[in-house]
Write an enzyme that holds these catalytic residues in place. Structure first.
Site: not given
Ligand code: PDD
Length: 293
Positions: A37, A56, A105, A107, A184, A208
């Site tokens: 995101y 990014r 489903r 992984h 951070e 990040l």
């Protein structure tokens, strides 16, 4: 869901009121946190550092091996349309891409899934004048996250717990410490000032690299403010003259109390004030000229 604001959002090619949008329960973002995101601030309808956010995003998508569903021009058009659809000018654009829905489903990556693309806009809430003048408190905590924190992944449970720790302690942020080093914040980057020099932890897989972090470094260079990228120990953090947090929503905010003890003189310091002024001027330039230079 009935109470959700009805601002226009975007899902997989269509714009519609936020409360009407739905994704399949087998979406891998929902099942695995398998997605990435961005959070892009918008001032006076001008997306701030959009090209950098899209760069990014590409880096995050590459790292988790999701093909970018859009070109830069397409992303710019989607963001532009979303911004135009809102009736408020300062916005916080949330942009998320997941690996999409797949059955069964498993992984491992599905053989074929179409990425889910979701964006919505919220009114941007930046720190109030009082908060800017007074600064905020923070606490420290061990960083228990994985080793690829340079990916802006939606799997954020450790960050969620760290942020909740700040809320429980009635402070603004939790600063994460790994192997004795300051890394951070739970949702921000951290700068330290010592003897007139701004210290920035060097970008690594453990943190990040914020778009705001990069801008602070650029502004320091432009305005001849001494800045050094170097590892910062937890002890150096505690002994700092100033500590700042930066993020797209918090901009640059002074941390004046750390683990209950004052940072420096316990008030926002002179270097912070100078940097905030440069940041504010840069922002005004973007708003007035519509140009993110
Ligand atoms: N988060 N580090 C972490 C872990 C973050 O979550 C963020 C921002 C930053 C600062 O990045 P930027 O300057 O690009 O906002 C650093 C955003 C605001 C969020 O999760 O909504």
């Amino acid at each position: 869901m009935a109470d959700w604001p009805d601002m226009i959002a975007y899902l997989n090619g269509s714009f519609a009121p936020l409360a009407q949008l739905q994704v399949p329960v087998l979406d891998r973002g929902f099942l695995f946190g398998d997605g990435v995101y961005e959070m892009i601030p918008v001032y006076a309808r001008q997306p701030f550092r959009l090209a950098e956010h899209l760069r990014r995003l590409q880096h995050s998508l590459d790292a988790v091996r999701i093909a970018n569903p859009h070109s830069e021009a397409e992303w710019t058009a989607i963001v532009g349309e979303l911004v135009a659809q809102q009736d408020f000018a300062d916005q916080s654009i949330y942009l998320q891409v997941t690996r999409g829905a797949a059955y069964p489903r498993n992984h491992a990556f599905p053989a074929d899934s179409t990425p889910t693309v979701f964006l919505f806009a919220d009114p941007l809430t930046t720190p109030s004048a009082t908060l800017l003048a007074q600064g905020v408190a923070a606490v420290t905590q061990a960083d228990v996250r994985w080793l690829r924190c340079n990916i802006k992944a939606i799997s954020l449970l450790a960050n969620v717990l760290a942020k909740q720790h700040a809320v429980d302690e009635d402070v603004a942020e939790t600063i994460l410490i790994r192997d004795g080093l300051m890394i951070e914040g739970s949702a921000s980057n951290i700068f330290v000032v010592r003897d007139g020099v701004i210290l920035a932890p060097p970008p690594s897989h453990l943190m990040l690299t914020g778009i705001t972090y990069d801008l602070i470094i650029e502004l320091a260079q432009q305005h001849d403010m001494p800045l050094q990228a170097c590892e910062i120990s937890a002890d150096e953090l505690r002994a700092a003259d100033e500590v700042w947090l930066t993020s797209s929503s918090k901009e640059v905010l002074a941390i004046v109390t750390l683990d209950g003890r004052p940072v420096g003189n316990g008030v926002p310091g002179p270097i912070y004030k100078a940097m905030y002024a440069h940041y504010a001027a840069f922002k005004t330039g973007v708003m007035q000229q519509g140009k993110d230079y």
